[in-house]
Design an enzyme around this catalytic site. Sequence first.
Site, PDB file in Angstrom:
ATOM      1  CG  ASP A  20      -1.925  -1.146   1.167  1.00 25.80           C
ATOM      2  OD1 ASP A  20      -3.008  -0.970   0.581  1.00 25.80           O
ATOM      3  OD2 ASP A  20      -1.606  -2.219   1.709  1.00 25.80           O
ATOM      4  CG  HIS A 129      -6.589   2.242  -4.274  1.00 27.16           C
ATOM      5  ND1 HIS A 129      -7.032   3.541  -4.255  1.00 27.16           N
ATOM      6  CD2 HIS A 129      -6.954   1.715  -3.092  1.00 27.16           C
ATOM      7  CE1 HIS A 129      -7.635   3.792  -3.107  1.00 27.16           C
ATOM      8  NE2 HIS A 129      -7.598   2.688  -2.379  1.00 27.16           N
ATOM      9  CG  HIS A 247      -4.112   1.911   4.628  1.00 26.33           C
ATOM     10  ND1 HIS A 247      -4.155   3.152   4.038  1.00 26.33           N
ATOM     11  CD2 HIS A 247      -4.206   1.020   3.608  1.00 26.33           C
ATOM     12  CE1 HIS A 247      -4.283   3.022   2.730  1.00 26.33           C
ATOM     13  NE2 HIS A 247      -4.327   1.732   2.447  1.00 26.33           N
TER      14      HIS A 247
END
Length: 702
Positions: A20, A129, A247
Amino acid sequence: MSTINSQDDGDTFKILVATDIHLGYLEKDPVRGNDTFVTFNEILDHARKNEVDFILLGGDLFHDNKPSRKTVHSCLESLRKYCMGDRPVQFEILSDQAVNFHYSKFPWVNYQDENLNISIPVFSIHGNHDDPTGADALCALDILSCAGLLNHFGRSTSVEKIDISPILLRKGRTKIALYGLGAIPDERLYRMFVNKQVTMLRPKEDEDSWFNLFVIHQNRSKHGATNYIPEQFLDDFIDLVVWGHEHECKIAPFQNEQQRFYISQPGSTVVTSLSPGEAVKKHIGLLHVKGKKMKMEKIALETVRTFHVEDIVLADHPDLFNPDNPNVTQAIQAFCMEKVELMLDTAEREGLGNPRQPEKPIIRLRVDYAGGFEPFSVHRFSQKYMHRVANPKDIIHFFRRREQKEKKDIDLNFGKLVSRPAEGTTLRVEDLVKQYFQTAEKKVQLSLLTERGMGEAVQEFVDKEEKDAIEELVKYQLEKTQRFLKERRTDAVEEKIDEEVRKFRESRKKNTEEEDKEVHEAMMRARAHRSENEVLVSASSDEDSMDVEIAGTNNPSDGLTSTLSRGRGRARGRARGARGQNSTARGSSRRGRGTTSQESASGSRSYKSVSAPGKTPSIMDAFRSSKTGRSSNSFQSYSEDIIDIDSDPEDTSFVPPSSKVNQRFLSSLSKRGSQSQASKGVDFESDEDDPFMSPATSRRSK
């Protein structure tokens, strides 16, 4: 977790682990725009200094599905700077690379390419994403893979069965089976695990001698009944799971008590949501693997911007705040300023001795003003910290927790019953669509489509800009329902049709696997339709440019006419869809309006097909068409107008006689256009007073 001696490098894999990275996040922000690029360079610099064997990324390398040119350029620049060189790669690949990288045009690992000089290979799966989209199912990682700077693995497009084939690596006496699975919608993957449709293939020889490493990018925390992947779904022969998408940094491996494997959650390397989980110190991992033993070494990132978050509940301070006090708002504001100052002091102390850390921190103060308090102006408050924090516009957030009180004899309001998500949680479009139709009135309920299929189509439309996703889904479901009704030989009675449609819809809702196939097929049709449109637009632009060139060559004396005939209105001089034509031809054709144009003195002839506005065929149309004995093509009520842009006066546009609705529509548009032209004092139908019309053209018009 067993420990190993990291000094024995002959048989030890050294792997840099990160997830990430979100390159390009807030790239247009004047303060935080370069944060992701600076941190990415730090990650690659750690890989080079530690002389790792390879870098393993757990998805979401890019923040956007279609990253900007600046983001792609910065990524290519960093990978070329740190990952190319003369240092030899110390491990070998034993598996069939054509299977591991079968989606790539170059199905082999990049460091074995004779045209490249790679010193640090990068292996990465895609995240939610930067997942593959479009007709060709490409993503930004495929660009890096084609350039030879990254090895993209773990792709799966099937909605029926997933076979995860590992990349088999060997260094000395240590062997690693590297498994990867790119991001898949959580509900779909959850169901596939339940139905035993996910298989992790194992090496045939010496199964127990391999260190099994699995990289996944899914929801780990529970966001809904099936909107996550439980750890118990994974096979128990795995030794270590690197979990992306979450995250919060929990990079130290800890053991699952049931499956007995270890899980490492590296977290993100940049703050993308102002939630408490993002405030945890950011790390990457240096994984050492020797035989079946491993050790994870945490490496703190120094270039990550400091983030501090704190919650305040005003009702917990009755001695300081009284809602009945007229000056209570000023007191609350002063209290909040004091809290922000304390957080700024803490951030300043943490930054001492670290010159690489960005100067301005990210500050978030969340204020619960439940209990009769009123919020003050956030904009005025933010102005005081414009030059001290990196996020002045959202430095403070007011919210009210719901008070749990029993209320009787009160009409239920569904809008109030829907609980608001806590800050930092992600709202999914599918969930919003499903929630809306569950609480909507009966007259706006879906009667043909399912909430789940519509939710996925809207998600494609919002996240991946598939503009035809919803339309193609509706068409696909309509065609399938019409075929079903014809096979059932349903009478053309509205009540019976509604009942059959309702039964058909309920059966599809139960068969979720079949519904997944339908949505997947509709999305593929939407992507193919978009690709065809792009080709048509490109061809049209080429044709238009050719027309402009020919017109300029044949009529050099019409330059003044072309200049003067242009206007601001939609129908002045030149009409839409008639670019590059001789401007002396009056009454130029308008796209989709069925009007004709007169032939210029010496102009080129070109033909364009214009589709008249049609409507999506309904269920009843199928029965009307069967009664009148039309062909099976009558499901589509499309008509095409062939317009001769530079035709003779006697030439007219062709409209099929059966399309009476289209004729009335076109005539109404023509009348409307004539009225708008007359109101502006411009007559496009009469050429008598036109001083710029040539005599030849005037005679032909008469």
